[in-house]
Scaffold this active site. Structure first.
Site, short mmCIF file in Angstrom:
data_model
loop_
_atom_site.label_atom_id
_atom_site.label_comp_id
_atom_site.label_asym_id
_atom_site.label_seq_id
_atom_site.Cartn_x
_atom_site.Cartn_y
_atom_site.Cartn_z
N SER A 41 18.56 62.60 51.36
CA SER A 41 19.74 62.89 50.57
C SER A 41 20.92 63.31 51.46
CB SER A 41 19.41 63.96 49.52
OG SER A 41 20.36 63.98 48.49
N ASP A 155 16.59 59.57 44.90
CA ASP A 155 16.78 60.60 45.92
C ASP A 155 15.49 60.90 46.70
OD1 ASP A 155 17.07 63.45 46.99
OD2 ASP A 155 19.07 63.12 46.15
#
Length: 296
Positions: A41, A155
């Site tokens: 991320s 993610d």
């Protein structure tokens, strides 16, 4: 003689992840430069910039983000599996002057994402860098999944929040891991903490048809009632805490730098200065351990 291979595992955390810039600054001041980098991320975004030799550029870009500029980045599109499309992330590598492909980065780098179909983590080690960063940072409830080679990816923090295992697989002999602010102890949310996320929702609602915006993003019923984004971010954080604890217990780094979760909130990307300074403090708190590790 060459020293041990140093690996850096940079974790997820939204705006808290700007602390990675401060961590890298602090490590440089100690004479520590990673040989391999793995990121999830926001850790992937900052890690890629560092791997391209563009730490100065991404720091300047982060510090330039005002609240108004951040709100302008929110390109609402509900049909893509999230609230926003995320073009700002796709455009960022070119804006920063990063290479087009992961394999062209100066420092070996991996971005971690999560396969929506199988629930397994995916290590992105070659191919389009912008697409990899967009996939690695596809926060559920905010950014829709990204499609790469036939897979819908979310993610990386959902499966490997601080990718120690990835850095180790890349050949790291010493691993420094950075937890940007996942609260491994204490509370995840408190009704006494005031944040700016309802203001973000109000802005998003203004970009939607009136009835839809009012229905989805109505203000909380009471002054201490959590709003949509607070609920989503807290729910994700609950899950990430459990995953991170388990993964660190089974595959611990040599040094773990933990950030203060209260310095900035997940979506406050316009508070980069606070997060970067926290990153420097994280290194300072572990200065002795870091130097002893390398000397040993």
């Amino acid at each position: 003689m060459a020293g041990p291979v140093i690996g850096l595992a940079l974790g997820s955390g939204g705006a808290r992840g700007w602390c990675h810039v401060g961590v890298l600054r602090g490590l440089e001041e100690l004479g520590i430069r990673p040989d391999v980098i793995a990121g999830a991320s926001m850790g992937a975004i900052v890690g890629a910039a560092y791997a391209a030799g563009k730490l100065d550029v991404i720091e300047e870009w982060a510090l330039s983000i005002t609240r108004r500029k951040f709100l302008a980045m929110l390109d609402v599109r509900l049909s893509g599996g999230g609230l926003v499309l995320g073009k700002a992330i796709l455009n960022l590598p070119a804006e920063l002057g990063l290479p087009e492909h992961i394999e062209d980065l100066t420092v070996p780098f991996r971005a971690v994402a999560s396969d929506m179909q199988t629930g397994r983590e995916v290590w992105l080690k070659r191919g389009n860098l912008a697409e990899a960063l967009r996939a690695s940072s596809a926060v559920p409830g905010l950014l829709g999944p990204a499609r790469i080679k036939g897979k819908w990816l979310l993610d990386g923090g959902l499966t490997n929040p601080v990718p120690v295992s990835v850095a180790r697989a890349m050949g790291a002999e010493i691993i420094i891991a950075v937890n940007a602010g996942t609260p491994l102890g204490g509370s995840i949310w408190s009704p006494d903490i005031v944040d700016d996320q309802q203001g973000i929702l109000t802005h998003l609602a203004g970009k939607l048809p009136k009835a839809l915006g009012a229905g989805l993003f109505a203000p909380p019923e009471g002054p201490r009632s959590p709003g949509y984004l607070t609920v989503v971010s807290s729910a994700i954080e609950m899950m990430v805490v459990q995953i991170l604890r388990a993964r660190l217990a089974g595959d611990p780094p040599h040094v773990l730098l933990n950030g203060d979760p209260d310095v900035v909130k997940t979506l406050e990307l316009y508070n980069a200065a606070l997060a970067i300074e926290e990153g420097r403090r994280m290194v300072a708190r572990h200065k002795v351990a870091l130097l002893n590790l390398l000397e040993g």
